[in-house]
Design a protein around this motif. Structure first.
Motif, PDB file in Angstrom:
ATOM      1  N   VAL A 187       0.837  -1.209   0.000  1.00 48.11           N
ATOM      2  CA  VAL A 187       0.000   0.000   0.000  1.00 48.11           C
ATOM      3  C   VAL A 187       0.865   1.248   0.000  1.00 48.11           C
ATOM      4  O   VAL A 187       0.592   2.219  -0.726  1.00 48.11           O
ATOM      5  CB  VAL A 187      -0.954  -0.013   1.205  1.00 48.11           C
ATOM      6  CG1 VAL A 187      -1.731   1.306   1.281  1.00 48.11           C
ATOM      7  CG2 VAL A 187      -1.923  -1.189   1.112  1.00 48.11           C
ATOM      8  N   THR A 188       1.921   1.244   0.780  1.00 52.87           N
ATOM      9  CA  THR A 188       2.818   2.405   0.826  1.00 52.87           C
ATOM     10  C   THR A 188       3.442   2.670  -0.535  1.00 52.87           C
ATOM     11  O   THR A 188       3.476   3.813  -1.014  1.00 52.87           O
ATOM     12  CB  THR A 188       3.929   2.173   1.868  1.00 52.87           C
ATOM     13  OG1 THR A 188       3.335   2.023   3.155  1.00 52.87           O
ATOM     14  CG2 THR A 188       4.906   3.340   1.891  1.00 52.87           C
ATOM     15  N   VAL A 189       3.931   1.622  -1.190  1.00 51.31           N
ATOM     16  CA  VAL A 189       4.549   1.785  -2.506  1.00 51.31           C
ATOM     17  C   VAL A 189       3.524   2.288  -3.518  1.00 51.31           C
ATOM     18  O   VAL A 189       3.807   3.201  -4.306  1.00 51.31           O
ATOM     19  CB  VAL A 189       5.174   0.456  -2.975  1.00 51.31           C
ATOM     20  CG1 VAL A 189       5.633   0.562  -4.427  1.00 51.31           C
ATOM     21  CG2 VAL A 189       6.359   0.093  -2.086  1.00 51.31           C
ATOM     22  N   ALA A 190       2.324   1.713  -3.518  1.00 47.86           N
ATOM     23  CA  ALA A 190       1.289   2.136  -4.465  1.00 47.86           C
ATOM     24  C   ALA A 190       0.922   3.597  -4.254  1.00 47.86           C
ATOM     25  O   ALA A 190       0.777   4.370  -5.219  1.00 47.86           O
ATOM     26  CB  ALA A 190       0.057   1.242  -4.327  1.00 47.86           C
ATOM     27  N   LEU A 191       0.763   4.004  -2.993  1.00 50.49           N
ATOM     28  CA  LEU A 191       0.420   5.396  -2.708  1.00 50.49           C
ATOM     29  C   LEU A 191       1.536   6.341  -3.155  1.00 50.49           C
ATOM     30  O   LEU A 191       1.275   7.372  -3.790  1.00 50.49           O
ATOM     31  CB  LEU A 191       0.169   5.574  -1.212  1.00 50.49           C
ATOM     32  CG  LEU A 191      -1.196   5.141  -0.683  1.00 50.49           C
ATOM     33  CD1 LEU A 191      -1.191   5.094   0.839  1.00 50.49           C
ATOM     34  CD2 LEU A 191      -2.282   6.096  -1.169  1.00 50.49           C
ATOM     35  N   VAL A 192       2.773   6.001  -2.842  1.00 53.54           N
ATOM     36  CA  VAL A 192       3.898   6.878  -3.182  1.00 53.54           C
ATOM     37  C   VAL A 192       4.014   7.054  -4.695  1.00 53.54           C
ATOM     38  O   VAL A 192       4.188   8.176  -5.194  1.00 53.54           O
ATOM     39  CB  VAL A 192       5.209   6.319  -2.591  1.00 53.54           C
ATOM     40  CG1 VAL A 192       6.419   7.010  -3.214  1.00 53.54           C
ATOM     41  CG2 VAL A 192       5.228   6.491  -1.082  1.00 53.54           C
ATOM     42  N   VAL A 193       3.904   5.959  -5.450  1.00 56.27           N
ATOM     43  CA  VAL A 193       4.035   6.061  -6.903  1.00 56.27           C
ATOM     44  C   VAL A 193       2.879   6.859  -7.495  1.00 56.27           C
ATOM     45  O   VAL A 193       3.081   7.734  -8.353  1.00 56.27           O
ATOM     46  CB  VAL A 193       4.108   4.655  -7.542  1.00 56.27           C
ATOM     47  CG1 VAL A 193       4.064   4.757  -9.061  1.00 56.27           C
ATOM     48  CG2 VAL A 193       5.386   3.948  -7.102  1.00 56.27           C
ATOM     49  N   ALA A 194       1.653   6.581  -7.058  1.00 54.69           N
ATOM     50  CA  ALA A 194       0.491   7.300  -7.589  1.00 54.69           C
ATOM     51  C   ALA A 194       0.578   8.790  -7.284  1.00 54.69           C
ATOM     52  O   ALA A 194       0.338   9.639  -8.161  1.00 54.69           O
ATOM     53  CB  ALA A 194      -0.794   6.709  -7.022  1.00 54.69           C
ATOM     54  N   LEU A 195       0.909   9.144  -6.045  1.00 57.06           N
ATOM     55  CA  LEU A 195       1.003  10.557  -5.672  1.00 57.06           C
ATOM     56  C   LEU A 195       2.125  11.246  -6.428  1.00 57.06           C
ATOM     57  O   LEU A 195       1.979  12.391  -6.876  1.00 57.06           O
ATOM     58  CB  LEU A 195       1.227  10.687  -4.167  1.00 57.06           C
ATOM     59  CG  LEU A 195       0.129  10.129  -3.250  1.00 57.06           C
ATOM     60  CD1 LEU A 195       0.478  10.380  -1.791  1.00 57.06           C
ATOM     61  CD2 LEU A 195      -1.222  10.712  -3.590  1.00 57.06           C
ATOM     62  N   SER A 196       3.254  10.568  -6.602  1.00 56.79           N
ATOM     63  CA  SER A 196       4.381  11.167  -7.316  1.00 56.79           C
ATOM     64  C   SER A 196       4.029  11.437  -8.774  1.00 56.79           C
ATOM     65  O   SER A 196       4.449  12.455  -9.345  1.00 56.79           O
ATOM     66  CB  SER A 196       5.609  10.252  -7.222  1.00 56.79           C
ATOM     67  OG  SER A 196       6.005  10.067  -5.878  1.00 56.79           O
ATOM     68  N   CYS A 197       3.278  10.535  -9.391  1.00 51.81           N
ATOM     69  CA  CYS A 197       2.838  10.771 -10.769  1.00 51.81           C
ATOM     70  C   CYS A 197       2.012  12.046 -10.868  1.00 51.81           C
ATOM     71  O   CYS A 197       2.176  12.853 -11.792  1.00 51.81           O
ATOM     72  CB  CYS A 197       2.010   9.586 -11.270  1.00 51.81           C
ATOM     73  SG  CYS A 197       2.950   8.091 -11.633  1.00 51.81           S
ATOM     74  N   SER A 198       1.102  12.241  -9.924  1.00 49.48           N
ATOM     75  CA  SER A 198       0.197  13.391  -9.982  1.00 49.48           C
ATOM     76  C   SER A 198       0.872  14.695  -9.614  1.00 49.48           C
ATOM     77  O   SER A 198       0.333  15.762  -9.900  1.00 49.48           O
ATOM     78  CB  SER A 198      -0.992  13.153  -9.054  1.00 49.48           C
ATOM     79  OG  SER A 198      -1.764  12.049  -9.473  1.00 49.48           O
ATOM     80  N   LEU A 199       2.029  14.634  -8.965  1.00 51.39           N
ATOM     81  CA  LEU A 199       2.721  15.857  -8.554  1.00 51.39           C
ATOM     82  C   LEU A 199       3.694  16.363  -9.613  1.00 51.39           C
ATOM     83  O   LEU A 199       4.423  17.326  -9.376  1.00 51.39           O
ATOM     84  CB  LEU A 199       3.476  15.614  -7.240  1.00 51.39           C
ATOM     85  CG  LEU A 199       2.582  15.381  -6.017  1.00 51.39           C
ATOM     86  CD1 LEU A 199       3.422  15.009  -4.802  1.00 51.39           C
ATOM     87  CD2 LEU A 199       1.733  16.605  -5.729  1.00 51.39           C
ATOM     88  N   ALA A 200       3.722  15.727 -10.784  1.00 54.65           N
ATOM     89  CA  ALA A 200       4.590  16.174 -11.881  1.00 54.65           C
ATOM     90  C   ALA A 200       3.889  17.275 -12.652  1.00 54.65           C
ATOM     91  O   ALA A 200       2.885  17.030 -13.306  1.00 54.65           O
ATOM     92  CB  ALA A 200       4.916  14.995 -12.796  1.00 54.65           C
TER      93      ALA A 200
END
Length: 459
Positions: free
Chosen positions: A393-406
């Protein structure tokens, strides 16, 4: 005609070199379609960063080169085409383009029937004396809407309100600050709910496949605090950089809605469209389909005419299409897998793996679509998490949030492209703002937010 800067003069030869080198040099581990796409990919990065040619020109060059190098119409045929010409050309009519079309038509109709000025009067009346307060209110409103509707639809709707505000601000710097605030708030707000951004939905789907579930409310508890913090940071930066403390709004705040039959039809159509965008989770009609509703209704009732349609920001639509084609080409050619395979992820410590995945997600999402990056990284990131004993869950959240912050470039997200179309934002200004908010957001998502998620029992 103004002289070109040194960077722009160097842009074209550097782009040509970037395009040709992967074709002349055998790239280890990359087959011919991937090498061709690598050249296009590197060329696009150079042209988007240097603006040696207009951004829309770069977009159409990408589309044509993909047809001529990767499809069955390639000038030098491939053994097996990586994609079809039909699929490449389809980027010009991608559902996101249709969503843009509807949003732009509503925005132009709002100006035609003075709806934008009247809405601005209603929203900004309490903040007439302070541009900074109005900026914060605008960002909060945009972020909340973006949590429940498409970031693109939110930005198109909010710019219909913002355009008269831009013209009333006393300085170009203040207008730039307000124009940057809307896409920033839309991108950041989109991380707040599972329906706020496609990477969020992709992360949830990948977790469900592995019997890990995060509810709607849990996602909000995990992401909204980060979104609020980044909104405050973004507001402080934009206020400091572009909007002096004593800047006042000089607006005619008299509300005079038109009551002619065409105006009433436009009000009803625009309200219905926005309502359907806001309630997408309830009725399930995609926002892209809803975006075509005002096009049909307003043209069929002659509330908007062919002249209005011709006046839309077509270059922005083509710019977005180029970004879609770039993301599709990276995936179809196998370049995505090669890029990820450059690093032996298994030898990295868990924390470094998380930071690397977040940085890669953020970096790629700045030059290809957030959805394409999430589609690429999330299926790879979760198995990698298991190999280094990281929480899924932590990895999924981090990757998804990082994509949206570009959000560094006009091509990075559709909201950025809309802001760029106003003519008040230059690429370097967007790059700096995207760096400040994006890098901070990624670092917080990797180093701080997992502690909060563990307190909540998420992950």
């Amino acid at each position: 005609m103004p002289s070109a800067t040194l960077v722009r003069r160097l842009g074209l030869p550097l782009a040509a070199l970037a395009l040709v080198v992967p074709l002349l040099v055998d790239v280890p581990g990359l087959d011919e379609p991937g090498e061709r796409m690598l050249g296009i990919f590197l060329m696009a990065i150079v042209l988007f960063v240097t603006e040696a040619i207009p951004l829309v020109a770069t977009a159409v060059v990408i589309i044509l080169l993909e047809v001529l190098t990767l499809s069955e119409q390639a000038l030098v045929p491939l053994g097996e085409p990586a994609t079809s010409a039909r699929d490449v050309w389809a980027s010009l009519a991608d559902p996101v383009i249709i969503l843009f079309l509807g949003g732009f038509l509503i925005a132009d109709g709002a100006a035609k029937y003075a709806l934008d000025r009247n809405l601005a009067a209603l929203i900004l009346t309490p903040f007439k004396g302070s541009a900074r307060s109005a900026l914060l209110a605008l960002m909060l409103m945009t972020a909340v809407l973006s949590m429940f509707m498409s970031n693109t639809a939110t930005t198109a709707t909010m710019f219909a309100v913002l355009l008269p505000v831009l013209s009333s601000l006393p300085t170009l710097a203040a207008r730039t600050g307000f124009a940057l605030a809307v896409p920033l708030a839309a991108n950041v707000g989109g991380i707040g709910t599972p329906v706020g951004s496609p990477p969020n939905a992709l992360a949830l789907a990948a977790l469900i496949q592995r019997d890990e579930r995060v509810s709607f409310v849990e996602w909000m508890m995990a992401a909204v605090p980060l979104a609020l913090l980044l909104l405050v940071v973004g507001w402080l930066f934009l206020s400091w950089r572009y909007v002096p403390g004593r800047t006042a709004l000089d607006l005619d705040l008299q509300v005079k809605f038109k009551r002619t039959p065409p105006a009433l039809v436009f009000y009803a159509t625009a309200a219905l469209t926005v309502l359907l965008w806001l309630s997408e989770p309830l009725h399930g009609i995609p926002s892209t389909t809803v975006g075509f509703l005002p096009v049909v209704v307003l043209l069929a009732t002659q509330v908007m005419t062919g002249d209005d349609l011709r006046a839309l920001q077509w270059p922005v639509l083509w710019l977005v299409a180029g970004g879609i084609a770039l993301g599709n080409g990276v995936g179809a050619s196998g370049l995505d897998e090669w890029l990820v395979g450059l690093v032996d992820w298994g030898v990295l410590p868990g924390a470094l793996l998380l930071l690397t995945l977040a940085g890669l997600a953020w970096g790629l999402s700045n030059v290809i679509s957030n959805s394409a990056t999430a589609n690429l990284l999330i299926p790879i990131a979760l198995p990698l998490a298991l190999t280094v004993d990281q929480d899924l869950v932590t990895v999924a959240l981090v990757v998804a949030l990082s994509c949206s912050l570009a959000m560094m470039l006009p091509i990075s997200t559709p909201p950025n492209a809309i802001a760029y179309a106003t003519g008040t934002v230059q690429t370097p200004q967007m790059v700096v703002t995207g760096l400040v908010v994006g890098v901070l957001g990624v670092l917080l998502a990797v180093l701080v937010m997992p502690l909060w998620w563990r307190v909540l029992g998420i992950g």
